[in-house]
Design an enzyme around this catalytic site. Structure first.
Site, PDB file in Angstrom:
ATOM      1  N   GLY A 115       0.829  -1.208   0.000  1.00 58.76           N
ATOM      2  CA  GLY A 115       0.000   0.000   0.000  1.00 58.76           C
ATOM      3  C   GLY A 115       0.868   1.265   0.000  1.00 58.76           C
ATOM      4  O   GLY A 115       0.580   2.239  -0.710  1.00 58.76           O
ATOM      5  N   ASP A 116       1.941   1.243   0.766  1.00 58.09           N
ATOM      6  CA  ASP A 116       2.856   2.406   0.823  1.00 58.09           C
ATOM      7  C   ASP A 116       3.497   2.631  -0.550  1.00 58.09           C
ATOM      8  O   ASP A 116       3.760   3.773  -0.951  1.00 58.09           O
ATOM      9  CB  ASP A 116       3.973   2.170   1.852  1.00 58.09           C
ATOM     10  CG  ASP A 116       3.423   1.730   3.195  1.00 58.09           C
ATOM     11  OD1 ASP A 116       2.282   2.120   3.508  1.00 58.09           O
ATOM     12  OD2 ASP A 116       4.121   0.996   3.912  1.00 58.09           O
TER      13      ASP A 116
HETATM   14  N1  LIG Z   1      -2.981 -10.199  -5.289  1.00 57.73           N
HETATM   15  C1  LIG Z   1      -2.405  -9.101  -5.802  1.00 57.73           C
HETATM   16  N2  LIG Z   1      -2.088  -9.053  -7.111  1.00 57.73           N
HETATM   17  C2  LIG Z   1      -1.509  -7.958  -7.653  1.00 57.73           C
HETATM   18  N3  LIG Z   1      -1.234  -6.836  -6.931  1.00 57.73           N
HETATM   19  C3  LIG Z   1      -1.536  -6.820  -5.625  1.00 57.73           C
HETATM   20  C4  LIG Z   1      -2.145  -7.936  -4.982  1.00 57.73           C
HETATM   21  N4  LIG Z   1      -2.333  -7.626  -3.674  1.00 57.73           N
HETATM   22  C5  LIG Z   1      -1.865  -6.359  -3.519  1.00 57.73           C
HETATM   23  N5  LIG Z   1      -1.386  -5.883  -4.683  1.00 57.73           N
HETATM   24  C6  LIG Z   1      -0.812  -4.552  -4.954  1.00 57.73           C
HETATM   25  O1  LIG Z   1      -0.638  -3.874  -3.720  1.00 57.73           O
HETATM   26  C7  LIG Z   1      -1.440  -2.698  -3.678  1.00 57.73           C
HETATM   27  C8  LIG Z   1      -1.908  -2.423  -2.274  1.00 57.73           C
HETATM   28  O2  LIG Z   1      -2.630  -3.542  -1.784  1.00 57.73           O
HETATM   29  P1  LIG Z   1      -3.836  -3.411  -0.760  1.00 57.73           P
HETATM   30  O3  LIG Z   1      -5.055  -2.972  -1.463  1.00 57.73           O
HETATM   31  O4  LIG Z   1      -3.892  -4.713  -0.030  1.00 57.73           O
HETATM   32  O5  LIG Z   1      -3.399  -2.175   0.144  1.00 57.73           O
HETATM   33  P2  LIG Z   1      -2.975  -2.075   1.664  1.00 57.73           P
HETATM   34  O6  LIG Z   1      -3.915  -2.900   2.497  1.00 57.73           O
HETATM   35  O7  LIG Z   1      -2.815  -0.653   1.957  1.00 57.73           O
HETATM   36  O8  LIG Z   1      -1.562  -2.777   1.579  1.00 57.73           O
HETATM   37  P3  LIG Z   1      -0.621  -3.267   2.767  1.00 57.73           P
HETATM   38  O9  LIG Z   1      -0.606  -4.762   2.599  1.00 57.73           O
HETATM   39  O10 LIG Z   1       0.671  -2.626   2.451  1.00 57.73           O
HETATM   40  O11 LIG Z   1      -1.232  -2.798   4.061  1.00 57.73           O
HETATM   41  C9  LIG Z   1      -2.547  -2.949  -4.695  1.00 57.73           C
HETATM   42  O12 LIG Z   1      -3.102  -1.739  -5.209  1.00 57.73           O
HETATM   43  C10 LIG Z   1      -1.786  -3.717  -5.765  1.00 57.73           C
HETATM   44  O13 LIG Z   1      -1.048  -2.830  -6.582  1.00 57.73           O
HETATM   45  O1  LIG Z   2       1.497   0.228  13.160  1.00 55.33           O
HETATM   46  P1  LIG Z   2       1.306   1.050  11.896  1.00 55.33           P
HETATM   47  O2  LIG Z   2       1.983   2.372  11.987  1.00 55.33           O
HETATM   48  O3  LIG Z   2      -0.120   1.135  11.470  1.00 55.33           O
HETATM   49  O4  LIG Z   2       1.999   0.214  10.703  1.00 55.33           O
HETATM   50  C1  LIG Z   2       3.375  -0.021  10.723  1.00 55.33           C
HETATM   51  C2  LIG Z   2       3.731  -1.018   9.630  1.00 55.33           C
HETATM   52  O5  LIG Z   2       3.056  -2.265   9.781  1.00 55.33           O
HETATM   53  O6  LIG Z   2       3.342  -0.468   8.377  1.00 55.33           O
HETATM   54  C3  LIG Z   2       4.342  -0.699   7.388  1.00 55.33           C
HETATM   55  C4  LIG Z   2       3.727  -1.365   6.191  1.00 55.33           C
HETATM   56  O7  LIG Z   2       2.715  -0.571   5.636  1.00 55.33           O
HETATM   57  C5  LIG Z   2       5.420  -1.533   8.054  1.00 55.33           C
HETATM   58  O8  LIG Z   2       6.684  -1.157   7.577  1.00 55.33           O
HETATM   59  C6  LIG Z   2       5.236  -1.250   9.528  1.00 55.33           C
HETATM   60  O9  LIG Z   2       5.706  -2.285  10.352  1.00 55.33           O
END
Ligand SMILES: Nc1ncnc2c1ncn2[C@@H]1O[C@H](COP(=O)(O)OP(=O)(O)OP(=O)(O)O)[C@@H](O)[C@H]1O
Ligand SMILES: O=P(O)(O)OC[C@@]1(O)O[C@H](CO)[C@@H](O)[C@@H]1O
Length: 303
Positions: free
Chosen positions: A248-249
């Site tokens: 997501g980042d």
């Molecule tokens: N199964 C997948 N296939 C392709 N791309 C993916 C997949 N899962 C995640 N991504 C990529 O990662 C991005 C962020 O994923 P997600 O919507 O889960 O956001 P998030 O929950 O903020 O992420 P994080 O896991 O960092 O917290 C998506 O927009 C996509 O580009």
């Molecule tokens: O505890 P928070 O601040 O919500 O999330 C922190 C964190 O999970 O977010 C990043 C991934 O998005 C990791 O690098 C880190 O450990």
């Protein structure tokens, strides 16, 4: 300059355990440590995509030194305020599923908070401030709102990648961009978002409330960019997800890298999605090469 704010940075300790058994002694087949925290991840992605940023927040102890030294080693500018406790260690356990255990983080005193807020006095309307991640328990929950008020006076664009109550708080200050995932968006409206259409409907409501751009990521189901003039939907490339930490980042980092390079919103959105998937498909944060390789697979449509 893009300033990334990580109020509660971390050392992310990533451990792979092949046959994890709760209640037993498990040994890792692989482990690694990286500086973590959402704003710090965005700074690292920006650097990989060729864009400078300055990472702000609070660090302390040996873990804080690890974070600062690692960023310096990657030539990323940082200006952290030192606190007396240790920066937290967040455990990312990779078994057949991913499990995360995030620490609480050190205390921040009022004086340290004031020192931090002083940093915003040197910024101006050409700067972008990214607020990302959780708020340490010792800081007021209104801290993001307070930063946004300072930014508003200085006409600084604010990007917020926050969830829960913090997301509710930042909305009233009309950020330039927010990037909830569909669960976070659903939580905000006390509903369950299951389709692109649902996500579009609720993102539109946020735009009506004054948020300039809303990117909704929906993991493997695609992503949306909604503004008051148009809405785009993007597919995500196909691939094996190896690591979702920082995906997501990476969407935010990819988008900001292109936006700050004066690319169109459509192109910035595509680069954001490619960066998110490139991180998801690799063991660490995306590289420029990986992002460029995925880019042709992403199609964006107006809806
Ligand atoms: N199964 C997948 N296939 C392709 N791309 C993916 C997949 N899962 C995640 N991504 C990529 O990662 C991005 C962020 O994923 P997600 O919507 O889960 O956001 P998030 O929950 O903020 O992420 P994080 O896991 O960092 O917290 C998506 O927009 C996509 O580009
Ligand atoms: O505890 P928070 O601040 O919500 O999330 C922190 C964190 O999970 O977010 C990043 C991934 O998005 C990791 O690098 C880190 O450990």
């Amino acid at each position: 300059m893009i300033y990334t704010v990580t109020l509660n940075p971390s050392v992310d300790y990533i451990v792979r355990v092949e046959q994890f058994e709760l209640g037993s002694l498990n040994r890792t087949s692989e482990d690694s440590k990286f500086p973590g925290g959402k704003g710090i991840n965005v700074s690292r992605v920006l650097k990989r995509l060729g864009v400078e940023s300055n990472a702000l927040g609070f660090i302390g102890g040996f873990t804080g030194s690890f974070v600062a030294d690692f960023l310096s080693g990657e030539n990323i500018q940082h200006n952290f305020i030192k606190v007396s406790g240790d920066t937290r260690i967040n455990v990312k356990l990779k078994t057949d599923v991913e499990t995360e255990i995030n620490g609480v983080g050190p205390s921040v005193s009022e004086e340290q908070l004031n020192q931090f807020l002083q940093l915003f006095q040197h910024m101006n309307q050409d700067d972008i401030v990214l607020l990302a991640g959780s708020i340490p328990g010792t800081l007021p929950t209104s801290i993001y709102q307070k930063i946004m008020t300072i930014c508003k006076e200085k006409e600084i664009k604010v990007v917020a990648d926050v969830s829960g109550d913090a997301l509710k708080e930042v909305l009233s200050e009309k950020p330039f961009l927010i990037k909830p995932n569909h669960h976070e968006l659903g939580e905000l409206f006390e509903t369950n978002i299951q389709s692109v259409e649902d996500a579009h409907k609720y993102a539109k409501q946020l735009v009506k409330q004054g948020v300039k751009h809303v990117i909704v990521s929906m993991a493997g189901e695609g992503a949306l960019l909604v503004t008051d003039e148009f809405s785009y939907v993007a597919n995500v490339p196909k691939g094996k997800v190896l690591n979702s930490v920082g995906a997501g980042d990476s969407v935010v980092g990819g988008f900001l890298s292109a936006f700050s390079d004066n690319k169109s919103l459509e192109e910035a959105f595509k680069i954001g999605v490619a960066s998110g998937s490139a991180t998801a498909f690799s063991l660490e944060l995306c590289t420029k090469k990986e992002v460029e390789e995925l880019l042709p697979q992403i199609e964006v449509f107006k809806i």
